[in-house]
Scaffold this motif. Structure first.
Motif, PDB file in Angstrom:
ATOM      1  N   GLN A   8      59.921  29.108  22.181  1.00 17.66           N
ATOM      2  CA  GLN A   8      59.842  27.691  22.577  1.00 17.66           C
ATOM      3  C   GLN A   8      60.861  27.412  23.680  1.00 17.66           C
ATOM      4  N   TRP A   9      61.991  28.140  23.646  1.00 15.48           N
ATOM      5  CA  TRP A   9      62.970  28.063  24.734  1.00 15.48           C
ATOM      6  C   TRP A   9      62.639  29.087  25.820  1.00 15.48           C
ATOM      7  N   ALA A  51      57.871  20.355  16.379  1.00 16.23           N
ATOM      8  CA  ALA A  51      57.778  21.811  16.217  1.00 16.23           C
ATOM      9  C   ALA A  51      56.706  22.065  15.160  1.00 16.23           C
ATOM     10  N   TYR A  93      66.585  21.785  20.730  1.00 15.15           N
ATOM     11  CA  TYR A  93      65.147  22.071  20.754  1.00 15.15           C
ATOM     12  C   TYR A  93      64.498  21.199  21.832  1.00 15.15           C
ATOM     13  N   THR A  97      55.008  24.105  20.807  1.00 21.16           N
ATOM     14  CA  THR A  97      55.243  23.217  19.645  1.00 21.16           C
ATOM     15  C   THR A  97      54.361  23.539  18.447  1.00 21.16           C
ATOM     16  N   VAL A 112      64.339  26.470  13.635  1.00 22.15           N
ATOM     17  CA  VAL A 112      64.549  25.734  14.894  1.00 22.15           C
ATOM     18  C   VAL A 112      66.014  25.285  14.991  1.00 22.15           C
ATOM     19  N   VAL A 163      64.288  17.306  13.923  1.00 19.58           N
ATOM     20  CA  VAL A 163      63.079  17.685  14.665  1.00 19.58           C
ATOM     21  C   VAL A 163      61.860  17.533  13.752  1.00 19.58           C
ATOM     22  N   SER A 180      68.816  26.624  17.701  1.00 20.55           N
ATOM     23  CA  SER A 180      69.405  25.688  18.664  1.00 20.55           C
ATOM     24  C   SER A 180      70.919  25.908  18.782  1.00 20.55           C
TER      25      SER A 180
END
Ligand code: ARG
Ligand code: ZN
Length: 498
Positions: free
Chosen positions: A323-324, A281, A276, A298, A266, A238, A270
């Protein structure tokens, strides 16, 4: 060149025939709010945005922002006029190429009346030209645009767009973004997603950012200032882009020691939440004096204050978990805030466990036992806290304890399948607490209405028997080492900048 072969009069008549609907009566104004009971005037009715293109210029010395927003949308009703949420001074609005008239209404509404009514399903290109000094604009008595010694920052929740771009300002209308900002040479502009280009001309440098995944308006961010920008890649690939104000002084080390762990965190998250969801990110730490962080998509916004006592990876875990939980899967309405804050806090508890600083169970026990039955903490319902308590500690801590109670009830297997399955089930979309309850029942195969009612909707402390794990302790549970850090991590979330 296009040569007119029809007499102007005939053309006008023909276009009139096209424009005036069979039943003009069905055309009505879009609602001034999208229908969120917590914030009746946030967002708007009558259209759905798919893309914002913001071409801006910002002068830090005067706080002057000027720009053109080009909004791609589609009507969702037969529409005679519609609102945008916006505070700066507008000089022109065009709808599908034609000048539209516009007026201000209550607080933050910009009312746009197109030349001709728009049938349901019509694609719209709305161009808004504007300028203004955002720090001088307020609505409901507050401003969330923050000037810094060398620039400014737009990052707040639930509202921050009004000060820098016209929008349908509600998480239920997600869109992609191109944000292109010219700033004086030596200054940088940071926004969401991927930096597509930097282009220097005549003393100004234009930074062009692209968010190619749907993004809620409150998750769009803009930071202007003198930044050091770092780029790297997580072990799993990422790309990470971080930015630090050059003006963080002695706090710079702790900020970097936290935010530079973005890639590692991150990847770690995950394992729990699935791949992700975005192209990049990262985070940024401007030289602000505000005291909260925000999961801007992000590119997380961090306040230097949160690193004042030293590094704070738990905070980074919290914002990256969003972010999720919040960004990929966004709220249907602001009442669903537990889906953001309860889960991001629970991720901190999992991290604490991972770091050997106290298990999620210990943290849940601590939340349970450190608030007596008559503590007002228990009067806030995480599943429907009301707008004034949207960011109350209870939404975070009781909210995370609710997840521990769920885990105890259904077992680790089902619990972790749910944590990972949920973002996949609603990828880039919106969901409600009620949707989550149904999903948890489906995956676990257990009726859970009682558990959710106890933990999310009762304005009282759950009884000791409400979940197995909470029966053990009545006296205050021992404070895990990580607790202070976790307190520090979300300390300030109740302190709205308004
Ligand atoms: N969602 C943010 C968090 O990470 C909270 C922001 C609250 N807003 C504010 N202006 N303090 O917890
Ligand atoms: Zn949060």
């Amino acid at each position: 060149m296009h040569r007119r072969i029809i007499a102007p009069g005939a053309l006008a008549a023909a276009s009139l025939l096209l424009a005036i609907p069979a039943s003009a009566a069905s055309y009505s104004p879009g609602a001034p709010g999208i229908g969120d009971p917590y914030y009746p005037y946030y967002g708007n009715g009558g259209y759905d945005v798919s893309h914002y293109d913001l071409r801006l210029r910002y002068q830090p010395t005067t706080d002057e922002l000027q720009g053109t927003a080009t909004i791609q949308a589609r009507t969702t009703q037969d529409l005679s006029r519609f609102d945008l949420d916006f505070l700066l001074d507008v000089s022109e609005v065009r709808v599908n190429g034609e000048r539209a008239s516009f007026a201000r209404a209550e607080q933050h509404e910009l009312v746009v009346t197109p030349k001709r009514p728009l049938p349901e399903g019509t694609p719209l290109t709305v161009v808004v030209r504007y300028r203004g000094v955002p720090s001088t604009k307020s609505a409901y008595g507050f401003t969330t645009w923050h000037r810094t010694p060398d620039g400014a920052v737009a990052a707040d929740e639930p509202e921050s767009a009004w000060w820098w771009f016209p929008s349908n300002d509600h998480p239920s209308d997600k869109a992609t973004y191109d944000v292109s900002v010219a700033v004086p040479d030596g200054t940088q502009a940071v926004s969401n997603g991927t930096l597509r280009s930097t282009d220097a001309k005549r003393g100004w440098t234009r930074y062009s950012w692209r968010q190619d995944r749907p993004q809620a308006t409150y998750l769009a961010t803009l930071a202007i200032g003198k930044f050091d920008i770092t780029t790297s890649r997580s072990e799993r690939g990422v790309p990470v882009i971080n930015a630090y104000s050059k003006d963080l002084g002695a706090g710079a080390g702790a900020a970097r020691a936290s935010v530079e762990r973005t890639g590692e965190i991150v990847d770690w998250l995950s394992d729990y939440f699935g791949p992700y969801p975005f192209a990049t990110a990262g985070g940024y730490v401007p030289n602000t004096t505000t005291g909260y962080a925000l999961e801007t998509q992000t590119r997380v916004y961090y306040s230097p204050k949160q690193f004042a006592k030293g590094s704070n990876p738990s905070l980074v875990v919290h914002e990256l978990a969003h972010q999720w939980y919040g960004d990929d899967v966004s709220l249907k309405g602001w009442k669903d805030i537990w889906l953001n804050e309860g889960f991001a806090t629970y991720a901190q508890w999992l991290w604490s466990e991972h770091e050997g600083e106290g298990t999620a169970q210990q943290l849940a026990d601590h939340v349970y036992s450190s608030h007596a039955a008559d503590d007002p903490f228990w009067t806030v319902k995480p599943g429907d806290p009301g707008p004034d308590d949207q960011f109350d500690d209870a939404v975070y801590d009781r909210g995370a304890a609710a997840l521990q109670a769920l885990r105890d009830e259904i077992g680790d297997g089902a619990f972790f399948r749910i944590l990972k399955g949920w973002p996949k089930a609603h990828a880039y979309g919106n969901a409600s607490v009620a949707d989550f309850e149904k999903y948890a029942e489906k995956i676990s195969g257990k009726p859970l209405a009682g558990l959710f009612d106890t933990w999310l909707y009762e304005p009282t402390k759950p009884s000791a028997g409400a979940a197995r794990s909470f029966t053990a302790t009545d006296a205050a549970a021992p404070l895990p080492k990580s607790w202070n850090q976790i307190e520090a991590a979300h300390g300030g979330h109740g302190t709205l900048s308004r």
